[in-house]
Design a protein around this motif. Structure first.
Motif, PDB file in Angstrom:
ATOM      1  N   VAL A 570       0.716  -1.091   0.137  1.00 47.41           N
ATOM      2  CA  VAL A 570      -0.119   0.247   0.097  1.00 47.41           C
ATOM      3  C   VAL A 570       0.764   1.214  -0.039  1.00 47.41           C
ATOM      4  N   VAL A 571       1.787   1.261   0.894  1.00 46.58           N
ATOM      5  CA  VAL A 571       2.681   2.617   0.893  1.00 46.58           C
ATOM      6  C   VAL A 571       3.325   2.695  -0.502  1.00 46.58           C
ATOM      7  N   LEU A 572       4.135   1.764  -1.072  1.00 49.84           N
ATOM      8  CA  LEU A 572       4.704   1.718  -2.491  1.00 49.84           C
ATOM      9  C   LEU A 572       3.874   2.234  -3.338  1.00 49.84           C
ATOM     10  N   LEU A 573       2.534   1.859  -3.478  1.00 51.73           N
ATOM     11  CA  LEU A 573       1.493   2.083  -4.350  1.00 51.73           C
ATOM     12  C   LEU A 573       1.089   3.610  -4.153  1.00 51.73           C
ATOM     13  N   ASN A 574       0.857   3.930  -2.922  1.00 55.86           N
ATOM     14  CA  ASN A 574       0.565   5.322  -2.862  1.00 55.86           C
ATOM     15  C   ASN A 574       1.744   6.389  -3.261  1.00 55.86           C
ATOM     16  N   CYS A 575       2.842   5.854  -3.038  1.00 57.16           N
ATOM     17  CA  CYS A 575       4.067   6.573  -3.486  1.00 57.16           C
ATOM     18  C   CYS A 575       4.105   6.687  -4.966  1.00 57.16           C
ATOM     19  N   SER A 576       3.669   5.520  -5.843  1.00 54.86           N
ATOM     20  CA  SER A 576       3.878   5.388  -6.997  1.00 54.86           C
ATOM     21  C   SER A 576       2.848   6.396  -7.582  1.00 54.86           C
ATOM     22  N   HIS A 577       1.658   6.570  -7.148  1.00 56.49           N
ATOM     23  CA  HIS A 577       0.672   7.301  -7.510  1.00 56.49           C
ATOM     24  C   HIS A 577       1.234   8.726  -7.738  1.00 56.49           C
ATOM     25  N   VAL A 578       1.782   9.183  -6.675  1.00 63.77           N
ATOM     26  CA  VAL A 578       2.448  10.578  -6.488  1.00 63.77           C
ATOM     27  C   VAL A 578       3.490  10.804  -7.335  1.00 63.77           C
ATOM     28  N   VAL A 579       4.354   9.836  -7.647  1.00 63.00           N
ATOM     29  CA  VAL A 579       5.285  10.025  -8.490  1.00 63.00           C
ATOM     30  C   VAL A 579       4.887  10.082  -9.763  1.00 63.00           C
ATOM     31  N   TRP A 580       4.019   9.333 -10.154  1.00 63.14           N
ATOM     32  CA  TRP A 580       3.223   9.574 -11.594  1.00 63.14           C
ATOM     33  C   TRP A 580       2.649  10.827 -11.811  1.00 63.14           C
ATOM     34  N   GLN A 581       1.845  11.736 -10.928  1.00 60.26           N
ATOM     35  CA  GLN A 581       1.493  12.731 -10.600  1.00 60.26           C
ATOM     36  C   GLN A 581       2.437  13.883 -10.849  1.00 60.26           C
ATOM     37  N   LEU A 649       2.516  12.407  -0.447  1.00 61.62           N
ATOM     38  CA  LEU A 649       3.778  11.515  -0.368  1.00 61.62           C
ATOM     39  C   LEU A 649       4.230  11.590   1.230  1.00 61.62           C
ATOM     40  N   HIS A 650       4.150  12.586   1.732  1.00 62.53           N
ATOM     41  CA  HIS A 650       4.474  12.485   3.286  1.00 62.53           C
ATOM     42  C   HIS A 650       3.640  11.574   3.979  1.00 62.53           C
ATOM     43  N   CYS A 651       2.335  11.450   3.730  1.00 62.55           N
ATOM     44  CA  CYS A 651       1.403  10.721   4.367  1.00 62.55           C
ATOM     45  C   CYS A 651       1.707   9.175   4.151  1.00 62.55           C
ATOM     46  N   ALA A 652       1.998   8.817   2.756  1.00 57.56           N
ATOM     47  CA  ALA A 652       2.265   7.530   2.481  1.00 57.56           C
ATOM     48  C   ALA A 652       3.733   7.074   3.118  1.00 57.56           C
ATOM     49  N   LEU A 653       4.890   8.061   3.285  1.00 55.52           N
ATOM     50  CA  LEU A 653       5.968   7.374   3.773  1.00 55.52           C
ATOM     51  C   LEU A 653       6.039   7.374   5.385  1.00 55.52           C
ATOM     52  N   SER A 654       5.133   8.105   5.976  1.00 57.37           N
ATOM     53  CA  SER A 654       5.210   8.266   7.369  1.00 57.37           C
ATOM     54  C   SER A 654       4.854   6.771   7.899  1.00 57.37           C
ATOM     55  N   GLN A 655       4.038   5.875   7.177  1.00 54.77           N
ATOM     56  CA  GLN A 655       3.694   4.654   7.437  1.00 54.77           C
ATOM     57  C   GLN A 655       4.978   3.818   7.993  1.00 54.77           C
ATOM     58  N   LEU A 656       6.074   3.943   7.070  1.00 55.74           N
ATOM     59  CA  LEU A 656       7.249   3.389   6.954  1.00 55.74           C
ATOM     60  C   LEU A 656       8.271   3.484   8.290  1.00 55.74           C
ATOM     61  N   GLU A 657       7.740   4.364   9.132  1.00 57.68           N
ATOM     62  CA  GLU A 657       8.751   4.694  10.314  1.00 57.68           C
ATOM     63  C   GLU A 657       8.859   3.655  11.073  1.00 57.68           C
ATOM     64  N   LEU A 658       7.972   2.743  11.095  1.00 59.06           N
ATOM     65  CA  LEU A 658       8.369   1.308  12.087  1.00 59.06           C
ATOM     66  C   LEU A 658       8.879   0.250  11.367  1.00 59.06           C
TER      67      LEU A 658
END
Length: 670
Positions: A570-581, A649-658
């Motif tokens: 889910v995180v990588l997919l959300n980041c991917s959508h932001v990258v394409w945008q 992008l910030h919201c998607a990446l914040s899930q990876l802090e753990l």
């Protein structure tokens, strides 16, 4: 209550009766024709008719094509291998084990009919080649291969003919019904995910939705083969599946925005509930939905969080209404209607090459050791054991629970040994005409087919009893009643499956934890490719391959492995959508393009195939937050729009802090 019924006849529906009678007639007809054509083992025709007994036309056609292609490939391989190596038993054994290992590896590289073709190519070669080890005239090899292929073709033809005489529910109708149900369920899923709580029920529901959308791709393939109308509309059906995956991604990204939005308006939940109710009504249109979500429209242009949520919510509404419109069109379209749509590649799947190579090695080792024992002991029934071992190794190498499947098969073979002994030496020895045996076989098979339909929890057992019953009863022309040979063959079949079970126990499939870590590494590698200037996969292809990864562990009992695979996907997919945008800003030459490049550079520094660098992640999150705050005060509207995209992008990446660090063990903390 259905599970407790002793007999299924009274409670069966008309559709269940049609399915049971159609398949029973196909099996009896295949056996009769093969018997009167004087084929040496006519029961293989009955088995072939049972294997292609799908409940829909498209399933029968698509599986029949795979079975024909696989049988021809397996027959050619058996002729070539046995024809050149039959005089040297050890070379013959190693070559056959190598071929079956290759087919086991190949069937994991593909899906649907292609994978089924390689499975058939593997165990058809075993069915033809292993029993010929005792022949003295190599010309008999051609006759045996020809007979097996004819029996397979005959079973397929009988199954197809009975499907035309007693047709079942249309594949297209089944697919359209499934698409509409999933379309409605996505609204329920959105209402569930857009709640502030985080529970296991939410994760399970997300996995189930993904798995059901990917399963509908199989229905699409069957509908493609069932009617030319759906072949003409195949691109539209594929487009709808991609749209449903994109809706699932949008629902997930909106959840991340809500979780990271501390000062959301108080009426957010009420508007969301009104939106879900409005979208579920048949007459929903853009104007109506715009009025429903109007209370959530942002007032402060500098509130980039509100702007990001508002833009993403409007995007979800457009996607959902657009999918509703196309669903209505495909449902009401005539067979000649064609639509011009953006081209979408077929749903991309993922191949675990490590597991595929391990499965191929397991098949090779199991058959080599069993064959060595057969040659050394000069076991006359060793060919039966090798054949069943080959079938087990090829079929269950791609099973998510091979030990459970093999245990069920052992149980099936044991029951069939007792049953067929009574039938063969208690009934068949007293019958001199085939039609008398069919009077017994027809009601028996019909009852077994009904039991399979009426007892879902035991459907696998009844299905295997139906498929393997022919090879145990062994109706031949002329009939053979050699008790010693019969007992030896039955024991060999059970031992072949038991040794396959032992091979799976020694060369065990990878644990779910290892599979999860391996798939997470692959996802990260794919995402790093998404960050390149010319990624190898499009946005839609990357989305479908991520969801295929997630679905592979949907039935796993390891909740931790499932959770982290889902979270990474889910995180990588959300980041991917932001990258394409963000890539859409390529045409701009103002300083905002430089800001975009800085954000992409920060993302490259954080993410690697090995994992996440926690220190750069913290720095990146702080820098992204600073950029958002600066852009929010920028006088240009485009800058504030960019701030809302960067906050996503910030919201998607914040899930990876753990997440585990790149240099540590990849098992996530408990």
């Amino acid at each position: 209550m259905k599970e407790l019924l002793p007999f299924p006849w009274s409670g069966a529906t008309s559709g269940q009766w049609r399915y049971a009678i159609r398949n029973t007639l196909a099996m009896c007809l295949a056996l009769s024709v093969a018997y009167y054509l004087d084929l040496d083992e006519p029961y293989w025709a009955m088995t072939s008719a049972a294997v292609v007994s799908f409940p829909t036309v498209g399933g029968v056609i698509s599986k029949s094509f795979g079975r024909i292609a696989g049988s021809l490939m397996g027959a050619c391989a058996a002729l070539i291998i046995a024809g050149h190596t039959l005089n040297d038993p050890w070379l013959f054994l190693l070559t056959m084990a190598g071929w079956i290992g290759l087919c086991t590896w190949a069937c994991a590289q593909f899906s649907n009919n292609v994978a089924y073709t390689f499975q058939l190519a593997g165990y058809t070669a075993a069915i033809i080649a292993f029993p010929v080890v005792n022949i003295t005239d190599t010309s008999e090899l051609w006759e045996i291969a020809q007979a097996r292929v004819c029996e397979v073709m005959l079973g397929i033809l009988c199954g197809g003919m009975m499907m035309m005489i007693l047709p079942s529910t249309s594949d297209g109708t089944t697919l359209l019904t499934a698409l509409k149900k999933m379309h409605a369920r996505l609204l329920e899923h959105a209402s569930l995910l857009w709640q502030p709580e985080t529970t296991d029920a939410i994760r399970t529901a997300h996995e189930n939705v993904i798995g059901q959308i990917l399963t509908m791709n199989i229905l699409r393939i069957q509908a493609f083969w069932s009617h030319y109308r759906f072949r003409r509309q195949n691109s539209l059906l594929n487009y709808l599946l991609h749209q449903q995956l994109r809706l699932t991604s949008t629902i997930s990204s909106l959840r991340r925005l809500l979780v990271n939005w501390p000062d959301a308006p108080a009426n957010t939940r009420a508007v969301i509930e009104s939106l879900v109710a409005s979208l579920s009504s048949p007459g929903a249109d853009f104007y109506t939905i715009a009025r429903v979500i109007a209370p959530l429209a942002p007032v402060d242009p500098q509130n980039y969080r509100h702007q990001a949520f508002w833009q993403r919510l409007r995007y979800f509404c457009r996607l959902y209404l657009n999918s509703s419109r196309w669903l209505a069109r495909v449902e009401n379209a005539s067979p000649e209607t064609e639509y011009n749509l953006p081209r979408r590649a077929a749903l991309t799947r993922y191949t675990d090459n490590t597991e595929a190579l391990w499965s191929g090695l397991r098949s090779f080792c199991a058959l080599s050791l069993l064959g060595a024992w057969t040659i050394t002991a000069q076991w006359e029934s060793g060919s039966e054991a090798l054949t069943l071992a080959a079938i087990s190794c090829v079929l269950y190498s791609v099973s998510p629970a091979p030990f459970r499947s093999l245990t069920l098969l052992l149980r099936t073979l044991f029951l069939l040994s007792l049953f067929s002994f009574v039938v063969k030496f208690g009934l068949m020895v007293q019958i001199s005409e085939l039609w008398l045996f069919l009077l017994f076989l027809f009601p028996l098979l019909t009852t077994m087919q009904l039991f399979k339909l009426r007892m879902p929890s035991q459907a696998g057992l009844w299905g295997q009893l139906i498929v393997f019953m022919g090879s145990f009863i062994s109706v031949t022309n002329p009939p053979v009643y050699d008790l010693a040979e019969y007992l030896n063959d039955d024991v060999a079949k059970i031992l072949g499956v038991a040794l396959s079970w032992l091979a799976f126990a020694v060369l065990r499939p990878g644990s779910d934890a290892r599979k999860s870590r391996r798939q997470i590494r692959t996802l990260r590698r794919e995402f790093v490719d998404q960050l390149s200037r010319r990624p190898s996969r499009s946005e839609h292809q990357f989305e479908s391959v991520v969801y295929h990864h997630i679905s592979l562990l949907s039935n796993s009992q390891d909740a931790l492995a499932r959770r982290w695979l889902l979270r990474w996907g889910v995180v990588l997919l959300n980041c991917s959508h932001v990258v394409w945008q963000l890539r859409k800003w390529d045409a701009r030459s103002d300083p905002l393009s430089q800001v975009r490049d800085i954000c992409l550079g920060l993302l490259r520094n954080v993410m690697s195939e090995r994992g996440v660098q926690l220190r750069p992640l913290a720095v990146t999150l702080a820098e992204l937050q600073r950029i958002c705050d600066v852009l929010a005060r920028h006088p240009q509207p485009a800058a504030r729009e960019l701030a809302s995209v960067i906050w996503r992008l910030h919201c998607a990446l914040s899930q990876l802090e753990l997440a585990p660090t790149a240099g540590s063990i990849e098992n996530p903390p408990r």
